[in-house]
Write a protein that holds these residues in place. Structure first.
Motif, PDB file in Angstrom:
ATOM      1  N   ASP A 129       0.826  -1.212   0.000  1.00 13.23           N
ATOM      2  CA  ASP A 129       0.000   0.000   0.000  1.00 13.23           C
ATOM      3  C   ASP A 129       0.853   1.252   0.000  1.00 13.23           C
ATOM      4  N   HIS A 130       1.987   1.197   0.700  1.00 13.71           N
ATOM      5  CA  HIS A 130       2.866   2.363   0.735  1.00 13.71           C
ATOM      6  C   HIS A 130       3.422   2.683  -0.653  1.00 13.71           C
ATOM      7  N   PHE A 131       3.881   1.637  -1.397  1.00 13.74           N
ATOM      8  CA  PHE A 131       4.381   1.861  -2.750  1.00 13.74           C
ATOM      9  C   PHE A 131       3.260   2.392  -3.649  1.00 13.74           C
ATOM     10  N   THR A 132       2.070   1.896  -3.450  1.00 11.12           N
ATOM     11  CA  THR A 132       0.941   2.358  -4.268  1.00 11.12           C
ATOM     12  C   THR A 132       0.686   3.845  -4.042  1.00 11.12           C
ATOM     13  N   ARG A 133       0.660   4.257  -2.792  1.00 16.94           N
ATOM     14  CA  ARG A 133       0.430   5.674  -2.501  1.00 16.94           C
ATOM     15  C   ARG A 133       1.595   6.535  -2.989  1.00 16.94           C
ATOM     16  N   LEU A 134       2.822   5.998  -2.845  1.00 17.99           N
ATOM     17  CA  LEU A 134       3.984   6.759  -3.286  1.00 17.99           C
ATOM     18  C   LEU A 134       3.967   6.970  -4.793  1.00 17.99           C
ATOM     19  N   LEU A 135       3.631   5.903  -5.560  1.00 19.65           N
ATOM     20  CA  LEU A 135       3.570   6.040  -7.020  1.00 19.65           C
ATOM     21  C   LEU A 135       2.442   6.985  -7.437  1.00 19.65           C
ATOM     22  N   LEU A 136       1.329   6.938  -6.730  1.00 20.80           N
ATOM     23  CA  LEU A 136       0.244   7.867  -7.045  1.00 20.80           C
ATOM     24  C   LEU A 136       0.666   9.311  -6.775  1.00 20.80           C
ATOM     25  N   LYS A 137       1.427   9.503  -5.710  1.00 24.71           N
ATOM     26  CA  LYS A 137       1.913  10.854  -5.384  1.00 24.71           C
ATOM     27  C   LYS A 137       2.873  11.348  -6.456  1.00 24.71           C
ATOM     28  N   VAL A 138       3.744  10.412  -6.960  1.00 25.70           N
ATOM     29  CA  VAL A 138       4.681  10.801  -8.021  1.00 25.70           C
ATOM     30  C   VAL A 138       3.932  11.132  -9.299  1.00 25.70           C
ATOM     31  N   MET A 139       2.925  10.359  -9.614  1.00 24.96           N
ATOM     32  CA  MET A 139       2.156  10.604 -10.826  1.00 24.96           C
ATOM     33  C   MET A 139       1.366  11.913 -10.734  1.00 24.96           C
ATOM     34  N   ASP A 140       0.922  12.251  -9.540  1.00 26.74           N
ATOM     35  CA  ASP A 140       0.139  13.487  -9.396  1.00 26.74           C
ATOM     36  C   ASP A 140       1.029  14.727  -9.412  1.00 26.74           C
ATOM     37  N   GLU A 141       2.183  14.682  -8.761  1.00 27.71           N
ATOM     38  CA  GLU A 141       3.021  15.868  -8.610  1.00 27.71           C
ATOM     39  C   GLU A 141       4.074  16.014  -9.715  1.00 27.71           C
ATOM     40  N   HIS A 142       4.541  14.910 -10.298  1.00 29.37           N
ATOM     41  CA  HIS A 142       5.605  14.947 -11.310  1.00 29.37           C
ATOM     42  C   HIS A 142       6.764  15.831 -10.859  1.00 29.37           C
ATOM     43  N   PRO A 143       7.397  15.520  -9.714  1.00 30.37           N
ATOM     44  CA  PRO A 143       8.479  16.377  -9.221  1.00 30.37           C
ATOM     45  C   PRO A 143       9.713  16.289 -10.118  1.00 30.37           C
ATOM     46  N   HIS A 144      10.521  17.363 -10.055  1.00 33.50           N
ATOM     47  CA  HIS A 144      11.780  17.399 -10.807  1.00 33.50           C
ATOM     48  C   HIS A 144      12.840  16.601 -10.052  1.00 33.50           C
ATOM     49  N   ASN A 145      13.585  15.773 -10.815  1.00 27.23           N
ATOM     50  CA  ASN A 145      14.595  14.910 -10.194  1.00 27.23           C
ATOM     51  C   ASN A 145      13.950  14.053  -9.107  1.00 27.23           C
ATOM     52  N   VAL A 146      12.993  13.238  -9.526  1.00 26.66           N
ATOM     53  CA  VAL A 146      12.222  12.458  -8.574  1.00 26.66           C
ATOM     54  C   VAL A 146      13.090  11.489  -7.809  1.00 26.66           C
ATOM     55  N   VAL A 147      14.167  11.028  -8.422  1.00 26.32           N
ATOM     56  CA  VAL A 147      15.016  10.063  -7.740  1.00 26.32           C
ATOM     57  C   VAL A 147      15.734  10.678  -6.555  1.00 26.32           C
ATOM     58  N   ASP A 148      15.895  11.997  -6.572  1.00 24.86           N
ATOM     59  CA  ASP A 148      16.575  12.668  -5.464  1.00 24.86           C
ATOM     60  C   ASP A 148      15.641  12.983  -4.304  1.00 24.86           C
ATOM     61  N   VAL A 149      14.357  13.031  -4.598  1.00 23.90           N
ATOM     62  CA  VAL A 149      13.412  13.425  -3.541  1.00 23.90           C
ATOM     63  C   VAL A 149      12.463  12.295  -3.191  1.00 23.90           C
ATOM     64  N   ILE A 150      12.750  11.080  -3.706  1.00 23.44           N
ATOM     65  CA  ILE A 150      11.835   9.980  -3.451  1.00 23.44           C
ATOM     66  C   ILE A 150      11.760   9.635  -1.974  1.00 23.44           C
ATOM     67  N   GLU A 151      12.910   9.771  -1.285  1.00 24.67           N
ATOM     68  CA  GLU A 151      12.895   9.456   0.145  1.00 24.67           C
ATOM     69  C   GLU A 151      12.044  10.469   0.924  1.00 24.67           C
ATOM     70  N   ILE A 152      12.146  11.749   0.545  1.00 22.87           N
ATOM     71  CA  ILE A 152      11.360  12.780   1.231  1.00 22.87           C
ATOM     72  C   ILE A 152       9.875  12.560   0.981  1.00 22.87           C
ATOM     73  N   MET A 153       9.549  12.182  -0.273  1.00 21.87           N
ATOM     74  CA  MET A 153       8.149  11.931  -0.590  1.00 21.87           C
ATOM     75  C   MET A 153       7.614  10.719   0.158  1.00 21.87           C
ATOM     76  N   SER A 154       8.453   9.701   0.317  1.00 20.07           N
ATOM     77  CA  SER A 154       8.046   8.530   1.093  1.00 20.07           C
ATOM     78  C   SER A 154       7.776   8.906   2.546  1.00 20.07           C
ATOM     79  N   HIS A 155       8.611   9.779   3.090  1.00 16.44           N
ATOM     80  CA  HIS A 155       8.414  10.227   4.486  1.00 16.44           C
ATOM     81  C   HIS A 155       7.141  11.052   4.622  1.00 16.44           C
ATOM     82  N   ASP A 156       6.853  11.861   3.588  1.00  6.77           N
ATOM     83  CA  ASP A 156       5.630  12.660   3.648  1.00  6.77           C
ATOM     84  C   ASP A 156       4.390  11.781   3.591  1.00  6.77           C
ATOM     85  N   VAL A 157       4.472  10.713   2.798  1.00  3.34           N
ATOM     86  CA  VAL A 157       3.326   9.799   2.717  1.00  3.34           C
ATOM     87  C   VAL A 157       3.054   9.156   4.065  1.00  3.34           C
TER      88      VAL A 157
END
Length: 517
Positions: free
Chosen positions: A38-66
């Protein structure tokens, strides 16, 4: 073996491994009650919604926010809710002191105010090293302005500040207004009537024998606007808090206040536990101490005040209670005021031992007329007539004040010896620590900042309670003794009979002599 069969086996194995891995990812954590799937599902949905720049650099921060978003409600229950402190509440109330009403016009503000120039007073107090400080004095000045506007006072001044164990009292002295006496008298008369009704009801219901003891007559309270009740006093704990009017003081409260020493708590309704018992609560005790301090420490330069016109020629009667400003006063040199106490005078009446500023004869009932008193004096003069108590007159120099505990009552000095042309004369009371007075030219002021206690010498010992009173005086008539024996009773009986026979013979002989004559 057919290659197609091998590919089919491998695909089945992958499906089985994928299914087992998915079940592994959906395994719930025992700490957070979440699973990885479920965590990966929410994280991928967050990436698809926000389309952040350099997602690989901020993936950990986004995971923490989720994760933090899922625990938001639970964290609110554990987080300390913001609460308003006492200092913030006081600042919010004091903010109103600095607000100017919109309806106020400039013409109204230019009218003469009953308040003195507190900023100027604070400046002179700084020169002599006493006072409340600029910031607090400014807040006090605005609080006094608020008091004058709400109560429509004719004159008001800062009397001082009395410290307490929990909070302090800022005290304002206001001039007596006509009409206040009627309100106080009506309330006192109503209380007396209620007491009388309660006593009559008790006497009707209780038929037991009543005590014939009559307590000594109570010293009557001085009227408002005279003596110890000449001024009205208001107190507040901090500038911006509501002002409370203190009740008038009675002679009994002043008399007991002279015998006890109690620190103030800062709560007016606190009972005063002491010996002798104090007749009232802390508000009454505070008012009694204010009256004592004012009578002993309120001073002014000699010549600033003069006796009123009504009592100018009656110096032999009771102490003068009225005075007025001398328009011809030119001031006393500062150096002279610092060197001699005779240049300072008391402008508040002295409180007698009776607890009043003017002595009252308690042996004369208030309902008796002067004619009846004159007739009674002609018939019989009472030898125990009390002598009137006379205190020092108003505007008496400080040089006549008596010492206590081998301590001078006053200490005077100059604020600065380097610039004497701009110096200020300071007077400090040693009997009431915290009482100060300054004078500079035609300007002077009194202030008190202390604990409200009088100097008691090196040590203070509370009074010892008196011994318990005896129920009756010991004597042979009531003293218990042993019962006499039979022989002692017989001897006493014979002695009484002989005494009676001798008395009868004397009477018979007297009768015979009268017959012969």
């Amino acid at each position: 073996m057919d290659p197609a069969d091998g590919n089919q086996d491998r695909s089945e194995q992958r499906l089985q491994s994928a299914a087992s891995f998915k079940s592994f990812m959906m395994k719930t954590s025992t700490d957070s009650n979440l699973n990885l799937y479920d965590h990966f599902t929410r994280l991928l949905l967050k990436v698809m919604d926000e389309h952040p720049h350099n997602v690989v650099d901020v993936i950990e921060i986004m995971s923490h926010d989720v994760k933090r978003g899922l625990f938001k409600d639970k964290q609110n229950t554990l987080r300390d809710l913001p609460h308003t402190t006492a200092a913030e509440l006081l600042a919010e109330q004091q903010r109103l002191l600095f607000s100017r009403p919109e309806e106020a016009d400039q013409e109204e503000e230019l009218i003469e105010t009953p308040l003195p120039n507190v900023c100027e007073i604070g400046f002179y107090l700084e020169q002599v090293g006493v006072g409340l400080g600029r910031e607090e004095l400014q807040r006090v000045f605005l609080a006094l302005k608020q008091l004058v506007e709400s109560q429509a006072l004719l004159r008001c001044r800062l009397w001082g500040k009395i410290l307490g164990t929990e909070s302090s009292y800022i005290i304002a002295e206001a001039e007596y207004r006509e009409g206040e006496e009627e309100e106080s008298q009506s309330t006192e008369e109503g209380a007396e009537e209620e007491e009388r009704e309660a006593e009559t009801q008790e006497n009707e219901m209780d038929l037991l024998p009543q005590s014939t003891y009559k307590p000594p007559p109570a010293v009557p309270k001085e009227d408002l606007g005279t003596g110890a009740n000449k001024y009205v006093y208001y107190v507040c704990k901090e500038p911006g808090l509501p002002w409370v009017k203190l009740p008038s003081v009675s002679p009994a409260q002043i008399t007991v206040a002279r015998q006890i020493r109690k620190f103030f708590t800062g709560r007016l309704d606190t009972p005063v536990v002491s010996y002798p018992p104090f007749p009232g609560n802390e508000a009454n005790y505070l008012r009694a101490q204010i009256a004592r301090i004012s009578a002993g420490t309120q001073v002014s330069p000699q010549g600033f005040f003069q006796a009123g016109e009504e009592e100018g020629d009656e110096e032999d009667e009771a102490p003068r209670d009225s005075y007025e400003v001398n328009p011809d006063f030119e001031g006393v040199p500062v150096v002279e005021m610092a060197e001699s106490l005779s240049t300072w005078v008391h402008h508040v009446q002295h409180i007698l031992q009776q607890g009043r500023c003017t002595w009252v004869n308690l042996s004369v009932k208030p309902g008796e007329d002067s004619n009846e008193e004159g007739e009674a004096e002609e018939k019989e003069e009472e030898p125990d007539e009390p002598e009137p108590e006379v205190g020092p007159l108003l505007l008496t120099p400080l040089s006549q004040d008596a010492e206590m505990f081998n301590t001078l009552p006053w200490t005077s000095k100059v604020s600065s010896t380097l610039t004497p042309q701009h110096a200020v004369a300071l007077l400090r009371s040693n009997l009431w620590p915290g009482a100060y007075a300054y004078a500079c030219g035609k300007k002077f002021e009194n202030i008190y900042v202390g604990w409200g206690l009088k100097y008691a010498g090196e040590g203070y010992s509370p009074p010892v309670p008196p011994p318990p009173q005896k129920q009756y005086q010991s004597g042979p008539e009531i003293t218990e003794c042993l019962d006499p024996s039979v022989e002692e009773e017989q001897v006493l009986k014979e002695a009484l009979e002989e005494q009676q026979a001798a008395q009868e013979e004397m009477e018979d002989s007297d009768e015979e002599e009268e017959e012969d004559d």
